[in-house]
Write an enzyme that holds these catalytic residues in place. Sequence first.
Site, PDB file in Angstrom:
ATOM      1  CD  GLU A   1      -2.992  -1.049   2.278  1.00 52.55           C
ATOM      2  OE1 GLU A   1      -4.180  -1.290   2.020  1.00 52.55           O
ATOM      3  OE2 GLU A   1      -2.597  -0.748   3.415  1.00 52.55           O
TER       4      GLU A   1
ATOM      5  CD  GLU B   1      -4.938  -5.252   2.749  1.00 54.90           C
ATOM      6  OE1 GLU B   1      -5.633  -4.362   3.294  1.00 54.90           O
ATOM      7  OE2 GLU B   1      -3.719  -5.380   2.968  1.00 54.90           O
TER       8      GLU B   1
END
Length: 650
Positions: free
Chosen positions: A190, A270
Site C-alpha cells: 500500500e 484486501e
Amino acid sequence: MKGVTLINCWLVFLCVISRNANEAASPGNRSFTIDYENDCFLKDGETFRYISGSIHYFRVLPSEWRDRLRKLRMAGFNAVQTYVEWASHEPEPDAYDFEGMLDVEEFIRIAQEEDLLVILRLGPYIDAERDMGGLPYWLLRKNKDMRLRTSDPTFLKEVDDWFVNVMFPKVKPLLYANGGPIIMMQVENEYGSYPACDYAYTAHLRSLYRKAFGDSVLLFTTDGGGVGFLKCGKIQDVFSTVDFGAGVDLEKAFGSQRLFQPRGPLVNSEYYPGWLDHWGDPHSTVDAKKVSQFLDDMLLLNASINMYMFHGGTSFGFGAGSNLGSKFLVCPTSYDYDAPLSEAGDPTEKYWMLRNVTQKYLPLPPGDVPPPSPKYSYGKVQMTILGSVLQLATVLQSVSATWPLTFEELSVSSGLVLYETIIPFRTPDPARLTISDIHDRGYVFVDQHYVGVVSREASLFDLPLQSLPNQTLSILVESQGRVCFGAGINDFKGLTTRPTLEDRELKNWRMTPIPVTHSKRLLSTLSHLTKKLVEQPLARTELQGTPRGGMSFYKGSFVIPDEDDHPQDTFLKLNGWRKGIVWVNGFNLGRYWPEVGPQVTLYVPRGILKNGTNSVLVLEQEASPCALTSNCFVTLQDKHEIAGPTPFSE
C-alpha cells in the site's frame, strides 16, 4: 455497475476461449501468469481465478496452522495470503528467528499440503496493525534520521541484506514454478498511502525481485481503491491491484485499478469482512449478509479476491501496533477482525454464508469442515504478589546519560523502561512537570511515591507534583506499540524530549530497562528478587508500586487434569484488574486493559498449556483487586469477551 458487469461477462467468455486454446502444462513446466489480452490469470496455461484468505502465521500457534488452513480450504477458498514480518524474524541485526510460530517455510508447506496456493507479501513494510508496521525497531537505532520506506541508502542497505541474503533464498524453492505453492509476491505494501512517494525506492525493490526470481513469480502491488492511492503505489512492470470493503462503489473502485492497469484480471487484494479495533473504541463488526452479498457481486465480475482477514488470530506479546488519527490510537491484543473464523479459529455465521457464495464459483472440496475447538473453564486462579517493578529495578543493570535515551538507543524493542533523576532545585508547591512528547504512557513517582500518569493517548503531558531538592523523580514509561501506518512510523519510544520541572530542564538520568520482552530473563530476575526479599524482609516494605497494588508482579498456578481431551482452549478474565501484561507458562499472551475495552478476556490457546501444573504471571500496572480484598484471583473461562463496554469512547 451494469457496464462493468457486461464487460466482464464478455471477458469471462474470452477467458474460456483462451483456456480451451491452451494445452495443460507438463508437470515439469509449472507456471502462473497473466493473459493480458483476455484479462485472465493463467495457471499452467489454463484460465484461473483465486479466492484467497489472509492468515498470518505469526498470529497463530503452529499447532493450529493446519486447522486454520483446512477450514479456509473447506470454505471453498483456493489460496492463502500472508505477510512476512521482518521485525519478528530479525529482532536484532543478524540475529534471525525462524522457529516455532516464525517457521514461515513450514506454514507454506502445510498450506500446499492442504491444497492451497500461497500469495506472499514480503514487505519490507507490512502494516497489519503491527509494531512499526513490521519493520525492525533497530533501524531507528542505527540511524535516527533514517527515511523509512525510501531510497535512503541506509534503509536500502538493510532491506537488501534482509531480502537478498535471508528471505529470497528461503522462498525461492517454494515458488509455484519450482514445485511449491507461491504464485504471487507483493512488492512493498500500500505504498500509495505513504507520503514519501519515492519511485526510485519502489523501482529498486522491483529490480531486487527480478534479479532474484526472473519471471518465475508474478509480482503485484496493492493500494486503496482510489486514484489518489495508485498514483504513488503503481510500479512500472508490476501488476497493480486494489483493496476495499463491502459497500463501496464497485465500478469506481475497480475503475481505479483499470486506470493504472488497463488490462489483466480485476483483483481486490484486501476485501474486508470486518475491521481493526483500538483500545477504548467499540468492537468493529460488519454485517455477514452484507459481506457475503458483496463478495458475490465481485465474483460475478470474474474478479479474484483476497479476504483480509479470513482468520485474524492474536497479536501475542508486544506485536500490536498503534495508529495516529485525530489522537494516538492503540491496537489491542485480539486481532479477531470480525473475520469468518473467530480469534480462537471457530467458524462463525459469516463463515457459512461466505461458503455458500464461494461454492457457486469454485467446487467445494470433499469432507467436513473441522469443528470448533473445545473450550474449558479452568476456574479461578489465586494470585499472590511477588514484588513491584521499582523493587525489580534494584537488581537490574542501568544506563546513565545527561539526557534521557529513547528505547531505541537503549536497545529496547518494547515494554517498559524506568527513567530516574535527582531533582536538583527547589520548586513551587505544586510544581508542573512537563513531558511534551511522552511515548507513550508514563507513571510518575517522587521518592517512590506515586504521583500520577502522563499519556500520549489522552494528550496529557503535564502533571502537578510536590517535590524537594534531592528527591528522586521516577518515570516508568510504557511503549504501547509503534505507529503502524502513515507518515509517523518512525515512532521513537520512551522520553523522546527533555522533561522540564517548572520549565527547567532535568539532567543526569539513570535508565533501567525492565526485561518484559524476554520471558526467561524476566522469570530469572523475579526469582532473584524473591530471594532478596526473603533475605531482607525490610526491603519488601520499600519501593512499592501504586497505592492500590499497581506496577507489581503477581503469580498463581492452576492444574489441568491428565486426561486425553485436555488441555483445551480457554480465556483469561481479569475482573478488578486495570491494565497490564500476562504470561502463561512463560508465554506472553499480550496486554489487557478491560477498563477501557472493548477486549475483556485474553485468548489462551491450548498449545501453550500442559497437563498438570500451569503458571500464571501478571504485571498489573495500575491497580489490582488484591489491594482491597482477599479475593485476589484471575479466572479462566470458556467464553471470549472481545466486545465489552467502552465507557470512555467518544
